[in-house]
Scaffold this motif. Structure first.
Motif, PDB file in Angstrom:
ATOM      1  N   ARG A 180     -30.208   7.809   5.424  1.00 39.50           N
ATOM      2  CA  ARG A 180     -30.594   7.596   6.822  1.00 39.50           C
ATOM      3  C   ARG A 180     -29.544   8.130   7.793  1.00 39.50           C
ATOM      4  N   LEU A 181     -28.261   7.962   7.471  1.00 39.05           N
ATOM      5  CA  LEU A 181     -27.221   8.487   8.344  1.00 39.05           C
ATOM      6  C   LEU A 181     -27.227  10.016   8.353  1.00 39.05           C
ATOM      7  N   THR A 182     -27.454  10.615   7.198  1.00 37.01           N
ATOM      8  CA  THR A 182     -27.557  12.077   7.132  1.00 37.01           C
ATOM      9  C   THR A 182     -28.748  12.560   7.944  1.00 37.01           C
ATOM     10  N   PHE A 183     -29.871  11.887   7.801  1.00 34.87           N
ATOM     11  CA  PHE A 183     -31.058  12.225   8.588  1.00 34.87           C
ATOM     12  C   PHE A 183     -30.769  12.053  10.077  1.00 34.87           C
ATOM     13  N   GLY A 184     -30.148  10.940  10.434  1.00 37.19           N
ATOM     14  CA  GLY A 184     -29.851  10.662  11.838  1.00 37.19           C
ATOM     15  C   GLY A 184     -28.900  11.665  12.449  1.00 37.19           C
ATOM     16  N   LEU A 185     -27.865  12.056  11.714  1.00 39.97           N
ATOM     17  CA  LEU A 185     -26.921  13.053  12.223  1.00 39.97           C
ATOM     18  C   LEU A 185     -27.612  14.394  12.414  1.00 39.97           C
ATOM     19  N   SER A 186     -28.426  14.767  11.454  1.00 44.79           N
ATOM     20  CA  SER A 186     -29.184  16.023  11.577  1.00 44.79           C
ATOM     21  C   SER A 186     -30.128  15.967  12.772  1.00 44.79           C
ATOM     22  N   ALA A 187     -30.805  14.848  12.942  1.00 47.59           N
ATOM     23  CA  ALA A 187     -31.729  14.699  14.071  1.00 47.59           C
ATOM     24  C   ALA A 187     -30.986  14.764  15.399  1.00 47.59           C
ATOM     25  N   LEU A 188     -29.790  14.166  15.460  1.00 44.97           N
ATOM     26  CA  LEU A 188     -29.006  14.206  16.696  1.00 44.97           C
ATOM     27  C   LEU A 188     -28.607  15.636  17.046  1.00 44.97           C
ATOM     28  N   VAL A 189     -28.085  16.362  16.079  1.00 44.35           N
ATOM     29  CA  VAL A 189     -27.676  17.753  16.338  1.00 44.35           C
ATOM     30  C   VAL A 189     -28.881  18.609  16.723  1.00 44.35           C
ATOM     31  N   ILE A 190     -29.993  18.438  16.035  1.00 46.58           N
ATOM     32  CA  ILE A 190     -31.193  19.219  16.350  1.00 46.58           C
ATOM     33  C   ILE A 190     -31.710  18.860  17.734  1.00 46.58           C
ATOM     34  N   ALA A 191     -31.757  17.576  18.060  1.00 51.40           N
ATOM     35  CA  ALA A 191     -32.244  17.158  19.379  1.00 51.40           C
ATOM     36  C   ALA A 191     -31.373  17.726  20.495  1.00 51.40           C
ATOM     37  N   LEU A 192     -30.055  17.661  20.329  1.00 49.23           N
ATOM     38  CA  LEU A 192     -29.159  18.203  21.357  1.00 49.23           C
ATOM     39  C   LEU A 192     -29.313  19.721  21.475  1.00 49.23           C
ATOM     40  N   THR A 193     -29.376  20.409  20.346  1.00 48.28           N
ATOM     41  CA  THR A 193     -29.480  21.866  20.361  1.00 48.28           C
ATOM     42  C   THR A 193     -30.800  22.320  20.977  1.00 48.28           C
ATOM     43  N   VAL A 194     -31.888  21.691  20.581  1.00 51.39           N
ATOM     44  CA  VAL A 194     -33.196  22.081  21.126  1.00 51.39           C
ATOM     45  C   VAL A 194     -33.266  21.789  22.623  1.00 51.39           C
ATOM     46  N   GLY A 195     -32.850  20.619  23.024  1.00 51.36           N
ATOM     47  CA  GLY A 195     -32.963  20.236  24.429  1.00 51.36           C
ATOM     48  C   GLY A 195     -32.057  21.014  25.357  1.00 51.36           C
ATOM     49  N   VAL A 196     -30.789  21.157  24.973  1.00 53.33           N
ATOM     50  CA  VAL A 196     -29.818  21.785  25.871  1.00 53.33           C
ATOM     51  C   VAL A 196     -29.758  23.295  25.682  1.00 53.33           C
ATOM     52  N   ALA A 197     -29.637  23.748  24.431  1.00 52.57           N
ATOM     53  CA  ALA A 197     -29.452  25.180  24.184  1.00 52.57           C
ATOM     54  C   ALA A 197     -30.759  25.969  24.266  1.00 52.57           C
ATOM     55  N   LEU A 198     -31.839  25.425  23.738  1.00 54.90           N
ATOM     56  CA  LEU A 198     -33.092  26.190  23.712  1.00 54.90           C
ATOM     57  C   LEU A 198     -33.976  25.945  24.936  1.00 54.90           C
ATOM     58  N   LEU A 199     -34.134  24.686  25.319  1.00 50.82           N
ATOM     59  CA  LEU A 199     -35.012  24.375  26.450  1.00 50.82           C
ATOM     60  C   LEU A 199     -34.283  24.397  27.791  1.00 50.82           C
ATOM     61  N   GLY A 200     -32.959  24.367  27.761  1.00 50.71           N
ATOM     62  CA  GLY A 200     -32.168  24.491  28.978  1.00 50.71           C
ATOM     63  C   GLY A 200     -32.079  23.260  29.856  1.00 50.71           C
ATOM     64  N   PHE A 201     -32.311  22.076  29.284  1.00 53.90           N
ATOM     65  CA  PHE A 201     -32.145  20.852  30.070  1.00 53.90           C
ATOM     66  C   PHE A 201     -30.667  20.642  30.381  1.00 53.90           C
ATOM     67  N   PRO A 202     -30.343  20.032  31.518  1.00 51.35           N
ATOM     68  CA  PRO A 202     -28.941  19.720  31.805  1.00 51.35           C
ATOM     69  C   PRO A 202     -28.382  18.778  30.737  1.00 51.35           C
ATOM     70  N   LEU A 203     -27.142  19.008  30.385  1.00 48.24           N
ATOM     71  CA  LEU A 203     -26.501  18.268  29.300  1.00 48.24           C
ATOM     72  C   LEU A 203     -26.511  16.761  29.526  1.00 48.24           C
ATOM     73  N   ARG A 204     -26.123  16.332  30.697  1.00 50.35           N
ATOM     74  CA  ARG A 204     -26.057  14.883  30.964  1.00 50.35           C
ATOM     75  C   ARG A 204     -27.444  14.245  30.928  1.00 50.35           C
ATOM     76  N   THR A 205     -28.391  14.906  31.542  1.00 49.43           N
ATOM     77  CA  THR A 205     -29.766  14.385  31.546  1.00 49.43           C
ATOM     78  C   THR A 205     -30.312  14.288  30.134  1.00 49.43           C
ATOM     79  N   TRP A 206     -30.114  15.337  29.352  1.00 52.13           N
ATOM     80  CA  TRP A 206     -30.642  15.346  27.988  1.00 52.13           C
ATOM     81  C   TRP A 206     -29.933  14.318  27.117  1.00 52.13           C
ATOM     82  N   SER A 207     -28.657  14.056  27.394  1.00 50.25           N
ATOM     83  CA  SER A 207     -27.944  13.031  26.632  1.00 50.25           C
ATOM     84  C   SER A 207     -28.558  11.655  26.847  1.00 50.25           C
ATOM     85  N   PHE A 208     -28.977  11.369  28.081  1.00 50.63           N
ATOM     86  CA  PHE A 208     -29.691  10.116  28.336  1.00 50.63           C
ATOM     87  C   PHE A 208     -30.997  10.068  27.555  1.00 50.63           C
TER      88      PHE A 208
END
Length: 160
Positions: free
Chosen positions: A29-57
């Motif tokens: 579960r921790l491995t899954f969660g860490l992977s999901a966190l990195v993917i969520a941050l990368t997709v939201g900020v790097a690919l979709l271009g959401f502001p970092l602070r907003t996407w972190s919330f």
């Protein structure tokens, strides 16, 4: 540093409760969660271009949803017995009693990944013509993982 660690841990744990594998142990579960966190941050900020602070919330909210939706999988009695728990507690103790800051080495950390992380916090994004990368071919997942706990702050602290 302890606050950052705990913030990332609980986010990873929340995402881990959404792991689709039935009966998955804490490590899975921790491995899954860490992977999901990195993917969520990368997709939201790097690919979709959401502001970092907003996407972190948003990511923190999704992690809380993981706690709400995955509470049936929440097995604290089993998780406490897992060896990963001992490592997490040991890391938290070391951070709690150790020095308050981390002094990065200029030739490595600042050059290769902390500089990019600092730029991301200040610019509230990870891409743009004004952002300089020493290795532009690398993905920004590691930098986003480092900046995630600080994304809600207005300043970047290398030792946080």
């Amino acid at each position: 540093m302890l606050i950052s660690f705990l913030f990332v841990f609980f986010t990873v744990y929340g995402f881990g409760l959404l792991c689709p594998a039935p009966g998955a142990g804490l490590g899975v579960r921790l491995t899954f969660g860490l992977s999901a966190l990195v993917i969520a941050l990368t997709v939201g900020v790097a690919l979709l271009g959401f502001p970092l602070r907003t996407w972190s919330f948003v990511v923190a909210g999704l992690s809380l949803a993981g706690f709400a939706l995955g509470r049936k999988r929440l097995s604290l009695s089993e998780d406490v017995k897992n060896p990963a728990t001992a490592l997490i507690v040991l890391a938290a103790i070391v951070m709690a009693i150790g020095p308050d800051t981390y002094q990065p080495v200029a030739w490595d950390e600042l050059t290769n990944w902390l500089y990019v992380t600092r730029q991301a916090v200040v610019a509230d994004r990870v891409s743009g013509p004004d952002l300089i990368y020493s290795a532009p071919g690398y993905t920004v997942g590691w930098q986003l993982l480092m900046v995630y706990p600080q994304a809600l702050l207005s300043e970047f602290d290398e030792g946080f």
